[in-house]
Design an enzyme around this catalytic site. Sequence first.
Site, PDB file in Angstrom:
ATOM      1  N   ASP A 184      80.701  24.902  85.066  1.00 19.54           N
ATOM      2  CA  ASP A 184      80.533  25.716  83.863  1.00 19.54           C
ATOM      3  C   ASP A 184      81.861  26.016  83.171  1.00 19.54           C
ATOM      4  O   ASP A 184      81.982  25.876  81.951  1.00 19.54           O
ATOM      5  CB  ASP A 184      79.824  27.022  84.232  1.00 19.54           C
ATOM      6  CG  ASP A 184      79.534  27.897  83.033  1.00 19.54           C
ATOM      7  OD1 ASP A 184      78.415  27.835  82.510  1.00 19.54           O
ATOM      8  OD2 ASP A 184      80.444  28.649  82.617  1.00 19.54           O
ATOM      9  N   VAL A 212      76.936  28.645  80.197  1.00 22.23           N
ATOM     10  CA  VAL A 212      76.524  27.270  79.903  1.00 22.23           C
ATOM     11  C   VAL A 212      75.498  26.787  80.913  1.00 22.23           C
ATOM     12  O   VAL A 212      74.527  26.114  80.562  1.00 22.23           O
ATOM     13  CB  VAL A 212      77.749  26.339  79.866  1.00 22.23           C
ATOM     14  CG1 VAL A 212      77.311  24.910  79.556  1.00 22.23           C
ATOM     15  CG2 VAL A 212      78.755  26.812  78.823  1.00 22.23           C
ATOM     16  N   ASP A 213      75.686  27.126  82.178  1.00 17.93           N
ATOM     17  CA  ASP A 213      74.692  26.768  83.190  1.00 17.93           C
ATOM     18  C   ASP A 213      73.337  27.381  82.858  1.00 17.93           C
ATOM     19  O   ASP A 213      72.292  26.728  82.984  1.00 17.93           O
ATOM     20  CB  ASP A 213      75.142  27.263  84.567  1.00 17.93           C
ATOM     21  CG  ASP A 213      76.035  26.265  85.287  1.00 17.93           C
ATOM     22  OD1 ASP A 213      76.005  25.079  84.943  1.00 17.93           O
ATOM     23  OD2 ASP A 213      76.767  26.685  86.197  1.00 17.93           O
ATOM     24  N   VAL A 214      73.339  28.651  82.466  1.00 20.04           N
ATOM     25  CA  VAL A 214      72.083  29.330  82.157  1.00 20.04           C
ATOM     26  C   VAL A 214      71.405  28.687  80.947  1.00 20.04           C
ATOM     27  O   VAL A 214      70.197  28.403  80.962  1.00 20.04           O
ATOM     28  CB  VAL A 214      72.329  30.830  81.908  1.00 20.04           C
ATOM     29  CG1 VAL A 214      71.063  31.515  81.400  1.00 20.04           C
ATOM     30  CG2 VAL A 214      72.816  31.509  83.196  1.00 20.04           C
TER      31      VAL A 214
END
Length: 427
Positions: A184, A212-214
């Site tokens: 991320d 960004v991962d979420v």
Amino acid sequence: MGADQPGTPDTPGTRRTPGARETPDTTGTPGTTGTPGAPGAPGTPESGALSGIVVADFGRVLAGPYMTMLLADLGADVIKIERPGSGDDTRAWGPPFADGEATYFLGVNRNKRSVSLDLTDPEDLATARAIVDRADVLVENFRPGTMEKLGLGYEDVRESNPGLVYCSVTGFGTAEGARLPGYDLLVQAMGGLMSVTGEPDGPGTKAGVALVDVITGLHAGLGVLAALRHRDLTGRGQRVEVSLLTSLLSALTNQAAAHLAAGVVPRAMGNRHPSIAPYEVFDAQDRPLVLAVGNDRQFRGLCDRLGRPELAEDPRFATNTARVAHREDLVTALSAPLATRTADAWFEDLTAAGVPCGPINDLAAAFGLADRLGLAPRVPEAAAGPGQVVNPIRLDATPPSYRAAPPRLGEHTESLLAALGRPARTP
């Protein structure tokens, strides 16, 4: 996100012939409701929107696990495949810990079953393949090419399970970006988010969570649901591909559009907005206060409550475009009156006047606010273990459910092996 180590799954779903629509078999097929030999499994409630859907979850760290947890909340039976001994990387990402478990892991793994499989071992790999052959969805976020080397690539498994929705999450895609590790922080930096975050003269600043991962997990989940809908209509599965980089670029929305449509290269502006004013942080008498004034009506209401109605008639401030052009003068004019009262006093007064504003809360205050607003943001600990935030999706007919705490590593391995008719592990 992580993308370079094999893991392991749990109970699979139904098989579908291309072009046919079938009712899921729930009479003992591994991965469906009522699977024999799997006591204590979270199960798939009949009322869940995704009841009957089995997910073989090879995902690790955040993007994949966050997405599969949301699917599990909606009724899917998620089988989390983990490496023996260590499991998902986030099991070791602490402190903090709760009941001996890393809270990072606990936050994205409820309602799942954990199966411990060594994908470099032929017998365990065969078990993983048996799970995939019965699954409705496969999720993986290894480095591109890893699943293919294991014989679990999309082209490998689609022959035996043509209805499979196969979701791959990568950092930078499967072409030239395949060699780049998908974490991320790297994507926040290389994807431009850090360049528009932080103070104007400071270094790039990351968001305070792996945003960004979420975001990527949410995009992946949407893609999976779209592919399942297509399978409902045609009987055919398909491959879903989502990358961290393109998910971030999409999520940059107005900043990305400013660049693509107007040639602007946005820069960090601290807490200010490039296109709206006043839309930033001011000092109240006791602590910071956010104003988020989105139109001229709200600005007039602000000026009236501040005792400065003439500001709304000033040509420099009469329209949003003018306010943005004269931002420094505007900040000077608003700062003095805002400093005369506390943030809470302004929150009550300005909110009553329809002016968006609020104090900067820490997480304790943020959860307290959600409690006061009746949003019930916490999952009862008895339902899913400690530290669980509710699924934000509200469905009145098929609401999310919280059936089980995040699993212990390999907790469901033996019950799954029995359900698949495979030999038990040798102690």
